[in-house]
Write a protein that holds these residues in place. Structure first.
Motif, PDB file in Angstrom:
ATOM      1  N   ASP A 159       0.868  -1.172   0.000  1.00  0.00           N
ATOM      2  CA  ASP A 159       0.000   0.000   0.000  1.00  0.00           C
ATOM      3  C   ASP A 159       0.904   1.221   0.000  1.00  0.00           C
ATOM      4  N   LYS A 168      -5.181   0.621  11.075  1.00  0.00           N
ATOM      5  CA  LYS A 168      -5.499   1.951  10.547  1.00  0.00           C
ATOM      6  C   LYS A 168      -4.638   3.003  11.246  1.00  0.00           C
ATOM      7  N   PRO A 197     -11.240   2.187   5.955  1.00  0.00           N
ATOM      8  CA  PRO A 197     -11.206   1.350   4.756  1.00  0.00           C
ATOM      9  C   PRO A 197     -12.615   0.859   4.405  1.00  0.00           C
ATOM     10  N   TYR A 251      -6.334  -2.288   7.391  1.00  0.00           N
ATOM     11  CA  TYR A 251      -5.996  -1.865   6.033  1.00  0.00           C
ATOM     12  C   TYR A 251      -5.214  -2.980   5.354  1.00  0.00           C
ATOM     13  N   ASP A 256      -8.868  -1.340   1.470  1.00  0.00           N
ATOM     14  CA  ASP A 256      -8.267  -0.008   1.388  1.00  0.00           C
ATOM     15  C   ASP A 256      -9.385   1.020   1.352  1.00  0.00           C
TER      16      ASP A 256
END
Length: 130
Positions: free
Chosen positions: A45, A57, A64, A71, A110
């Motif tokens: 990511d 997070k 998300p 995440y 995400d």
């Protein structure tokens, strides 16, 4: 595509796909599936490497898509023309029962508008148990 009871397929999921997987399964209520990600797989990511369990997070990040789940955790999406549900897979999910007819997709959890900076793929072995 349908799986027979006891059959396994390896599915490759791109971190950029909001609804993906190179094998899309047609499923019906009452079928049961298990999911397992082989070891040592990572996707990214932006600049954060992570496995199928994802990462917590960060304070300033928006929520998300699947709230309450890390995440970049590997998740499933069960979708039909009038219904959808999302669920956590992570590194392994045993005996997930299908609740409605539809197609089974996968995604990295995400923020909905942040898939553009995602990189890599993840493989998951999907087995129909029942």
């Amino acid at each position: 595509m349908k799986l027979n009871t006891g059959e396994t397929r390896t599915v490759t999921i791109s971190a950029r796909d909001k609804k993906g997987g190179d094998v899309v399964l047609d499923v019906i209520p009452g079928e049961v599936y298990s999911f397992k990600v082989p070891q040592d797989q990572y996707w990214k990511d932006w600049y954060i490497n992570t496995d199928a369990e994802g990462y917590p997070k960060k304070q300033l990040f928006p929520e998300p898509r699947l709230r309450g789940v890390n995440y970049f955790c590997l998740c499933g999406l069960l979708e039909s023309s009038n219904n959808f549900s999302m669920f956590k897979i992570g590194k392994e999910l045993i005996a997930y029962e299908i609740t409605h007819e539809g197609k089974l997709y996968y995604f990295a959890n995400d923020f909905n508008y942040a898939y553009w900076n995602n990189k890599g793929t993840m493989q998951v072995e999907v087995t129909r148990d029942k």
